[in-house]
Design an enzyme around this catalytic site. Structure first.
Site, PDB file in Angstrom:
ATOM      1  N   HIS A   1     -19.411 -13.169 -12.146  1.00  0.00           N
ATOM      2  CA  HIS A   1     -19.355 -11.735 -11.868  1.00  0.00           C
ATOM      3  C   HIS A   1     -18.842 -10.964 -13.085  1.00  0.00           C
ATOM      4  CE1 HIS A   1     -17.232  -8.266  -9.535  1.00  0.00           C
ATOM      5  NE2 HIS A   1     -18.392  -7.878 -10.015  1.00  0.00           N
TER       6      HIS A   1
ATOM      7  N   GLU B   1     -29.117  -6.154  -5.320  1.00  0.00           N
ATOM      8  CA  GLU B   1     -28.073  -6.744  -4.463  1.00  0.00           C
ATOM      9  C   GLU B   1     -28.559  -6.882  -3.026  1.00  0.00           C
ATOM     10  OE1 GLU B   1     -23.813  -7.971  -4.789  1.00  0.00           O
ATOM     11  OE2 GLU B   1     -25.630  -7.968  -5.986  1.00  0.00           O
TER      12      GLU B   1
ATOM     13  N   ASP C   1     -37.717  -9.635 -15.973  1.00  0.00           N
ATOM     14  CA  ASP C   1     -37.740  -8.616 -14.923  1.00  0.00           C
ATOM     15  C   ASP C   1     -39.123  -8.606 -14.293  1.00  0.00           C
ATOM     16  OD1 ASP C   1     -37.372  -6.039 -13.417  1.00  0.00           O
ATOM     17  OD2 ASP C   1     -35.502  -6.062 -14.551  1.00  0.00           O
TER      18      ASP C   1
ATOM     19  N   MET D   1     -26.613  -4.214 -15.852  1.00  0.00           N
ATOM     20  CA  MET D   1     -25.810  -5.426 -15.954  1.00  0.00           C
ATOM     21  C   MET D   1     -26.538  -6.512 -16.733  1.00  0.00           C
ATOM     22  SD  MET D   1     -22.906  -4.841 -14.550  1.00  0.00           S
ATOM     23  CE  MET D   1     -22.194  -6.450 -14.241  1.00  0.00           C
TER      24      MET D   1
ATOM     25  N   LYS E   1     -32.680 -12.065  -3.813  1.00  0.00           N
ATOM     26  CA  LYS E   1     -32.038 -13.058  -4.670  1.00  0.00           C
ATOM     27  C   LYS E   1     -32.536 -14.472  -4.342  1.00  0.00           C
ATOM     28  CE  LYS E   1     -27.734 -10.439  -5.508  1.00  0.00           C
ATOM     29  NZ  LYS E   1     -27.783 -10.337  -6.975  1.00  0.00           N
TER      30      LYS E   1
ATOM     31  N   SER F   1     -21.760  -8.942  -6.894  1.00  0.00           N
ATOM     32  CA  SER F   1     -20.381  -8.434  -6.842  1.00  0.00           C
ATOM     33  C   SER F   1     -19.775  -8.550  -5.446  1.00  0.00           C
ATOM     34  CB  SER F   1     -20.349  -6.965  -7.281  1.00  0.00           C
ATOM     35  OG  SER F   1     -21.168  -6.177  -6.447  1.00  0.00           O
TER      36      SER F   1
ATOM     37  N   VAL G   1     -30.279  -9.490 -10.215  1.00  0.00           N
ATOM     38  CA  VAL G   1     -31.324  -8.684  -9.600  1.00  0.00           C
ATOM     39  C   VAL G   1     -30.708  -7.831  -8.484  1.00  0.00           C
ATOM     40  CG1 VAL G   1     -33.073 -10.394 -10.194  1.00  0.00           C
ATOM     41  CG2 VAL G   1     -32.018 -10.470  -7.925  1.00  0.00           C
TER      42      VAL G   1
END
Length: 725
Positions: free
Chosen positions: A458, A410, A352, A333, A415, A437, A408
């Site tokens: 999203h 889920e 990252d 993503m 987060k 999401s 990052v």
């Protein structure tokens, strides 16, 4: 004339410059039709006029199609009821008559195309005796009406096959394909491709050099279709015999326009041209009279364009384009978002935790750009785009970024940790967007000191191809964050919807019900092949089990476990939960590891896993396909209705756009809310009550639906006013 400037030069050549006032692009409306009618009369009747050139006075292009507001007015009769097809025929045939008058006016008429020329504008060009196009790689020409539930209704279905042959014309029109100038020239759809900016000059030169070229090829005795046509031509018969089943398979018999187009082409090919265009208008009127076309036009064109132009953007907020994006997470993503952002001209800092992952994300950007080489992408442009992406593992490198998007892992705690570290570098005045999401935005916003500057952004996978972005508002999200997010979406040329916070928001929550209901039926012992075929016949891109594999059974199971943990006793378990958990235990995680509801043999074709029959034996009483389709459809409809009743959705427009472009909800319906309006809210409630009685409360209608059914209201129409007794 209000829409056409009429000039005559010393050689007696008239130039008709189209410039429809108040429109960014020329469109066909009643004023244009009246002005073109008057212009044709002058061309044919004034002896001093030797021929004509039709051009555009707008920089935006030559001409699009019909003004859809004007078209919509054709579909309403006295009392607001839909008119009969015969009444619509009288209205739509006006355009065919006018274009026919143009090509039989007795003088040569050339069309000078600079910029995009599509739909009715392209049909106008086809009615000219000579077509010249300026060679601009951004110019597109063609007849895309099929994509919004219509088909060419201004002679296009009859002229294009007579120019390029029936087979190629059908392929072009059934796909709604747009051509670039070079391709249009190769296909003989245009007669000259000239340097950009010289089309008018070249068109005038042709008219001057060809004073008697005022007859179309199909009006010459002995004319034959390229490749042949007619009921006794083997090639034509073979094309039509093959086109019908292929079209039925592609549309699953759900679309009206493609079948009407095939009928118009088949019948028209055997008739004189004046009869052929009447046949076209007959079928066009029949398609237009059905609610399907109106629903598709509203959602796929009118409302989609309104969303892209900022219908939900706070009006008082100044424009806030993103110059430097902090992209947190370089996975699929994150790398996809970095790609579209860099292509839009933004500098992207791709962060990252591991440099190898960050570099891999940039490599993804490079791979995407390589695939576009020769299709508008040059090596120089690719190098410049790639140079805008900087991989890093250092939070300090984010300094100077004016927008953040987080993608990052889920997990709320991960987060939150990343969010706080970013704020330490950029400060809380920067707008922070999360690509989660499912996790509630209001909860994630607690990690940012100013929650009014925190918003959900999203995306859908693959980011480069999927057109939708779902903007999610937390309880405290402010107008500056909304404006920033919507301006970003506009920069990357995607379609936004705006929804309020909820677990799963709108798209993930409602899309999940399609997969869940498919799994529920597997648990009941219903044949998986029946479930999958029913999903496709419903108009969904793939069956519920196939799409469950694509998004990962493991991810679906993880979302269920997270919801159980979050909601506790309020969570309502489903049989599908247990089945997904069992699949994960068996190591069947989905397509990503080659085994899920389907098996994915290396080098072979995927097929449903035979072991499903052992895990869940088939019931002897299998439902019919219509019953399965109904369950898959209404499980989605009721969840959409719940989102509206709960305020997750504020408008049915967002609901329809989000469903079609977010999870592929059957486009021919115009979206779930358009579909419920079309079949009637009372009917929807009755079906839901029946399904709830048979299969459980997940189908239970909302009170809002019951109230709407009782009052006669619809999502796109308020309840009718009642006269005082």
């Amino acid at each position: 004339m209000e829409t056409i400037r009429f000039d005559i030069d010393a050689d007696g050549i008239a130039t008709l410059t189209i410039d429809v006032p108040g429109q960014s692009m020329n469109v066909i409306g009643p004023d244009f039709l009246a002005d073109l009618d008057a212009a044709i009369t002058r061309i044919s009747s004034e002896e001093a006029i030797k021929g004509a050139v039709i051009a555009s006075g707008k920089d935006s292009g030559f001409m699009a199609g019909m003004d859809l507001k004007y078209f919509g007015s054709m579909l309403v009769s006295a009392g607001g009821r839909p008119p009969a097809p015969a009444d619509i025929f009288d209205k739509v045939f006006v355009l065919n008559q006018l274009f026919r008058r143009l090509e039989t006016c007795g003088k040569p008429v050339a069309c000078a195309i600079e910029g995009t020329c599509a739909g009715g504008g392209f049909e106008l060009a086809l009615a000219c005796h000579h077509r010249v196009v300026g060679d601009n790689p951004k110019t597109q020409l063609g007849l895309p009406e099929i994509l919004i539930g219509l088909f060419p209704g201004g002679g296009g279905s009859q002229r294009l096959p007579r120019i390029m042959g029936v087979q190629m014309a059908l392929m072009t029109m059934l796909q709604g394909k747009l051509m670039r100038p070079a391709e249009a020239g190769m296909m003989k759809v245009v007669d000259q491709v000239v340097p950009q900016g010289t089309a008018v000059e070249a068109a005038r030169a042709w008219v001057k050099a060809n004073p008697t070229a005022s007859t179309q090829p199909w009006d010459v005795k002995g004319f034959k279709f390229p490749g042949g046509a007619g009921q006794f031509n083997p090639g034509f018969v073979q094309t039509m015999v093959g086109a019908l089943p292929m079209t039925l398979k592609q549309t699953q018999r759900n679309m009206n326009a493609p079948i009407a187009l095939l009928s118009a082409v088949y019948e028209g090919a055997s008739l004189p041209f004046d009869r052929a265009i009447r046949v076209e208008s007959k079928y066009f009127a029949k398609v237009a009279a059905d609610p399907q076309a109106g629903n598709m036009i509203r959602s796929l064109f009118v409302n989609k364009q309104a969303a892209e132009r900022g219908a939900r953007r706070p009006k008082d907020e100044p424009r806030a384009p993103t110059m430097k994006l902090a992209m947190l997470g370089a996975g699929m993503m994150g790398a996809g978002i970095a790609t579209v952002a860099a292509q839009a001209g933004m500098e992207v800092i791709l962060f990252d935790r591991d440099m190898a992952y960050a570099e891999k994300g940039k490599a993804h950007v490079e791979e995407v750009l390589k695939k576009r080489l020769g299709r508008g992408m040059t090596p120089e442009k690719m190098a410049a785009t790639l140079a805008r992406v900087t991989p890093t593992t250092d939070f300090a490198a984010l300094a100077g970024c004016d927008f953040v998007i987080e993608a990052v892992f889920e997990d709320a705690s991960i987060k939150a940790e990343v969010t706080k570290k970013v704020e330490a570098v950029l400060g809380a005045d920067t707008i922070f967007g999360s690509n989660t999401s499912t996790l509630p935005i209001t909860k994630l916003a607690k990690a940012w000191s100013k929650p009014e500057n925190f918003i959900g952004v999203h995306f859908f996978s693959p980011v480069e191809k999927m057109p939708l972005v779902e903007i999610i508002l937390g309880e405290k999200t402010g107008p500056a964050a909304i404006a920033k997010a919507l301006d970003f979406v506009a920069q990357i040329r995607k379609t936004p919807i705006v929804v309020n916070d909820s677990r799963g928001f709108y798209t993930s929550r409602c899309f999940g019900t399609y997969v869940q209901e498919g799994v529920e039926m597997v648990a009941e012992g219903i044949n998986p092949a029946l479930i999958e075929n029913a999903g496709r016949q419903l108009g969904m891109p793939v069956g519920p089990l196939a799409v469950g594999d694509e998004v990962s059974i493991e991810l679906g199971n993880r979302i269920v476990l997270a919801a159980k943990k979050e909601l506790g006793d309020a969570y309502v378990p489903q049989r599908s939960d247990e089945l997904m958990g069992r699949m994960v235990e068996l190591g069947r995680l989905g397509r990503k590891n080659g085994k899920g509801w389907y098996d994915y043999p290396e080098g072979g074709k995927k097929h449903l896993w035979p072991g499903l029959a052992d895990l869940f034996p088939r019931t002897g009483d299998q439902p019919d396909v219509e019953g399965v389709k109904e369950r898959l459809l209404y499980r989605q409809l009721i969840e959409c209705a719940r989102c509206f009743a709960e305020g997750v959705l504020e408008t049915p427009e967002d609901g329809d756009i989000g469903a079609i472009f977010g999870w592929g909800f059957a486009p021919y319906t115009g979206g779930p809310f358009s579909h419920m309006d079309t079949v009637g809210i009372a009917h929807v409630v009755a079906v839901l009550d029946r399904l709830a009685a048979a299969h459980g409360d997940r189908f239970a209608p909302t009170q809002q639906l019951r109230d709407m059914a009782a009052s006669g209201a619809a999502f796109y129409r308020p309840a009718p006013s009642r006269a005082a007794a």
